[in-house]
Design an enzyme around this catalytic site. Sequence first.
Site, PDB file in Angstrom:
ATOM      1  N   ARG A 146       0.987  -0.538   0.119  1.00 40.23           N
ATOM      2  CA  ARG A 146       0.155  -0.025  -0.361  1.00 40.23           C
ATOM      3  C   ARG A 146       0.587   1.331  -0.565  1.00 40.23           C
ATOM      4  O   ARG A 146       1.819   1.366   0.699  1.00 40.23           O
ATOM      5  CB  ARG A 146      -1.399   0.017   0.592  1.00 40.23           C
ATOM      6  CG  ARG A 146      -1.872   1.230   1.705  1.00 40.23           C
ATOM      7  CD  ARG A 146      -2.785   1.444   0.154  1.00 40.23           C
ATOM      8  NE  ARG A 146      -3.263   3.429   0.719  1.00 40.23           N
ATOM      9  CZ  ARG A 146      -4.174   3.361   0.026  1.00 40.23           C
ATOM     10  NH1 ARG A 146      -4.661   3.335  -1.559  1.00 40.23           N
ATOM     11  NH2 ARG A 146      -4.650   4.872   0.280  1.00 40.23           N
ATOM     12  N   VAL A 147       0.886   1.913  -1.646  1.00 40.06           N
ATOM     13  CA  VAL A 147       1.607   3.197  -1.205  1.00 40.06           C
ATOM     14  C   VAL A 147       0.437   4.384  -0.577  1.00 40.06           C
ATOM     15  O   VAL A 147      -0.648   4.853  -1.253  1.00 40.06           O
ATOM     16  CB  VAL A 147       1.879   3.829  -2.074  1.00 40.06           C
ATOM     17  CG1 VAL A 147       3.001   5.174  -2.501  1.00 40.06           C
ATOM     18  CG2 VAL A 147       3.409   2.218  -2.779  1.00 40.06           C
ATOM     19  N   GLU A 167      -0.422  11.231   2.999  1.00 41.44           N
ATOM     20  CA  GLU A 167      -0.872  11.473   4.016  1.00 41.44           C
ATOM     21  C   GLU A 167      -1.544  12.541   4.480  1.00 41.44           C
ATOM     22  O   GLU A 167      -2.215  13.184   3.199  1.00 41.44           O
ATOM     23  CB  GLU A 167       0.042  12.794   4.367  1.00 41.44           C
ATOM     24  CG  GLU A 167       0.165  12.970   6.296  1.00 41.44           C
ATOM     25  CD  GLU A 167       0.928  13.563   7.025  1.00 41.44           C
ATOM     26  OE1 GLU A 167       0.940  14.457   7.963  1.00 41.44           O
ATOM     27  OE2 GLU A 167       2.066  14.377   6.158  1.00 41.44           O
ATOM     28  N   CYS A 168      -2.774  11.570   5.145  1.00 44.44           N
ATOM     29  CA  CYS A 168      -3.504  12.427   4.892  1.00 44.44           C
ATOM     30  C   CYS A 168      -4.315  12.859   6.677  1.00 44.44           C
ATOM     31  O   CYS A 168      -5.542  12.028   7.029  1.00 44.44           O
ATOM     32  CB  CYS A 168      -5.072  12.145   4.036  1.00 44.44           C
ATOM     33  SG  CYS A 168      -6.829  13.037   4.677  1.00 44.44           S
ATOM     34  N   CYS A 199      -9.635   7.714   2.955  1.00 46.70           N
ATOM     35  CA  CYS A 199      -7.657   7.766   3.341  1.00 46.70           C
ATOM     36  C   CYS A 199      -7.873   6.382   4.302  1.00 46.70           C
ATOM     37  O   CYS A 199      -6.946   5.636   4.147  1.00 46.70           O
ATOM     38  CB  CYS A 199      -7.329   9.090   3.673  1.00 46.70           C
ATOM     39  SG  CYS A 199      -7.105   9.594   2.234  1.00 46.70           S
ATOM     40  N   GLU A 207       0.587  16.331   3.154  1.00 44.07           N
ATOM     41  CA  GLU A 207      -0.932  15.888   2.740  1.00 44.07           C
ATOM     42  C   GLU A 207      -0.926  16.995   1.393  1.00 44.07           C
ATOM     43  O   GLU A 207      -1.098  17.489   1.093  1.00 44.07           O
ATOM     44  CB  GLU A 207      -0.429  17.226   4.276  1.00 44.07           C
ATOM     45  CG  GLU A 207      -1.781  17.583   4.590  1.00 44.07           C
ATOM     46  CD  GLU A 207      -2.803  16.338   4.912  1.00 44.07           C
ATOM     47  OE1 GLU A 207      -3.473  16.406   4.586  1.00 44.07           O
ATOM     48  OE2 GLU A 207      -2.606  15.699   6.044  1.00 44.07           O
ATOM     49  N   ARG A 267      -1.981  15.902  -1.761  1.00 43.70           N
ATOM     50  CA  ARG A 267      -2.009  16.225  -2.531  1.00 43.70           C
ATOM     51  C   ARG A 267      -0.908  16.916  -2.618  1.00 43.70           C
ATOM     52  O   ARG A 267      -0.812  18.011  -3.797  1.00 43.70           O
ATOM     53  CB  ARG A 267      -2.947  15.846  -3.742  1.00 43.70           C
ATOM     54  CG  ARG A 267      -4.089  15.233  -4.020  1.00 43.70           C
ATOM     55  CD  ARG A 267      -4.893  15.611  -4.957  1.00 43.70           C
ATOM     56  NE  ARG A 267      -6.432  15.210  -4.250  1.00 43.70           N
ATOM     57  CZ  ARG A 267      -7.268  15.804  -5.155  1.00 43.70           C
ATOM     58  NH1 ARG A 267      -7.435  17.490  -5.541  1.00 43.70           N
ATOM     59  NH2 ARG A 267      -8.671  15.595  -4.726  1.00 43.70           N
ATOM     60  N   ASP A 291      -3.269  18.760  -8.661  1.00 40.64           N
ATOM     61  CA  ASP A 291      -2.272  17.192  -7.650  1.00 40.64           C
ATOM     62  C   ASP A 291      -0.654  17.496  -7.905  1.00 40.64           C
ATOM     63  O   ASP A 291      -0.366  17.529  -9.262  1.00 40.64           O
ATOM     64  CB  ASP A 291      -2.961  15.874  -8.512  1.00 40.64           C
ATOM     65  CG  ASP A 291      -2.398  14.798  -7.325  1.00 40.64           C
ATOM     66  OD1 ASP A 291      -1.272  15.056  -6.576  1.00 40.64           O
ATOM     67  OD2 ASP A 291      -3.057  14.105  -7.016  1.00 40.64           O
ATOM     68  N   ARG A 322       2.070  15.684  -6.158  1.00 43.18           N
ATOM     69  CA  ARG A 322       2.283  15.063  -5.582  1.00 43.18           C
ATOM     70  C   ARG A 322       4.013  13.736  -6.461  1.00 43.18           C
ATOM     71  O   ARG A 322       4.358  13.623  -6.470  1.00 43.18           O
ATOM     72  CB  ARG A 322       1.876  13.685  -5.260  1.00 43.18           C
ATOM     73  CG  ARG A 322       0.480  13.812  -3.986  1.00 43.18           C
ATOM     74  CD  ARG A 322      -0.336  13.034  -3.788  1.00 43.18           C
ATOM     75  NE  ARG A 322      -1.264  12.548  -4.487  1.00 43.18           N
ATOM     76  CZ  ARG A 322      -2.454  11.909  -4.538  1.00 43.18           C
ATOM     77  NH1 ARG A 322      -2.388  11.313  -3.624  1.00 43.18           N
ATOM     78  NH2 ARG A 322      -3.539  11.916  -5.759  1.00 43.18           N
ATOM     79  N   SER A 372      -4.066  -0.803  -3.903  1.00 38.75           N
ATOM     80  CA  SER A 372      -4.878   0.891  -4.249  1.00 38.75           C
ATOM     81  C   SER A 372      -5.374   0.965  -5.980  1.00 38.75           C
ATOM     82  O   SER A 372      -5.520   0.008  -6.721  1.00 38.75           O
ATOM     83  CB  SER A 372      -3.127   1.385  -4.298  1.00 38.75           C
ATOM     84  OG  SER A 372      -3.390   3.140  -5.514  1.00 38.75           O
TER      85      SER A 372
END
Length: 425
Positions: free
Chosen positions: A247-248, A251-252, A265, A294, A296, A334, A336, A358
């Site tokens: 799982r990648v 952060e949320c 999340c 955090e 995105r 986004d 990221r 994911s």
Amino acid sequence: MSSNTASPKSLTSPQKHIVITTHPQQFGVQPVPIKWGANDPKERGPIIGTLANPKKKNCIGTHMGAYTLYRALAIAIGAMDGDYKPDFTNTYPVFKNGPHPSWAKIVSMDPWGAEVSEVFKSFYDQGYDVRPTIAVTKAHINIPELKDAVSAGRLKVDGEIMKTNEQVLVTKAAIDPVWHLPGICERLGVKEGDLRRIMFEQTGGMFPELVTRWDLEVFLPPIGGISIYIFGNPDHISNPEKKLAVRVHDECNGSDVFGSDICTCRPYLVHGVETCIKTAQEGGAGVVIYYRKEGRALGEVVKYLVYNARKRGEGGDTADQYFNRTKCVAGVEDARLQQLMPDVLHWLGITKIDKFVSMSDHKYNALVEAGIQIIERVAIPDELIPEDAHVEINAKIAKGYFTCSPAPMTDDKLHATKGRAYENL
């Protein structure tokens, strides 16, 4: 100026000469050479970002990432000696990782960063202050939802991975980013000169050596790091004969920590942990990789502003406007940059993922393009999607996220998917 207002001079007593930047041909500037990608750590050379001897530094920036300013505050108030040199006795990793052939692909972290006191001992003996950028330890974790998984029979208490008190044994690592700028540019498809200039400008000139020291190719960016949680035998991770779940997760804080139900999340993270534990109990291993990105990578302030824009938008919080609301506030949907994400998996020597927990097409594409085989993609079960999170999940499916549902995500369905209004909270 008021008579009781301190002048700049009085705030900087005693006066010290301030060096704004250095230059390659400056007298005394002799950075330790770095040959990025070399198989032998002695040939590669250490990353020296400490400040004891700036003319020996071989990278831009300094250690501790986003925590650098807290260190500065501690020094400023006299709580810490600015010349303090750490004692790394007994801090070595709890398991041996690598080297792996995939280390040659890494551009956003130092693959030798966990073993600096061993592989760069000769530099320590010469008085160089070389700092780790990776720490590897082990611990127990306790996630309440896992007890429900045991009660439902999805997980079992085996006394090894899941202890009798339903705590879970994990090996975990913390990573500070280390960027090889030429490699970063090649990965992202940008010119190095453009990237250096834009980073210099967008950080308000915080790092002048980005534009004055072209001889320095390594940058220690002041951004959040990465955490890794390993379930089962760490040696199984790089063995393609063993089953591996991954799982990648980005952060949320609102959901991961406090259980906010506006997104998927936390439930998806917990489902990833459960899948990792089950795979490890079946003789394989599991890995959860947690990125500090955090909102995105736009930040929590931006995220909350977007929440307000969504909830107060004309027509309500509908899935067809989900990404538009973000772009209106942040200027981009986004930030990221998942192209850099596979480096952590390269560090672990991962070449095959049996269960990729994911739905993100960006993460999936980045891993496949990096040469990592994915056997099965695991979507979040419908029963785990919070009531107010259908806006998010349907918007993402419409954008290309993986789903097990054969039904297409139509425009009508997107528009009809509506979250709670503030007055109904």
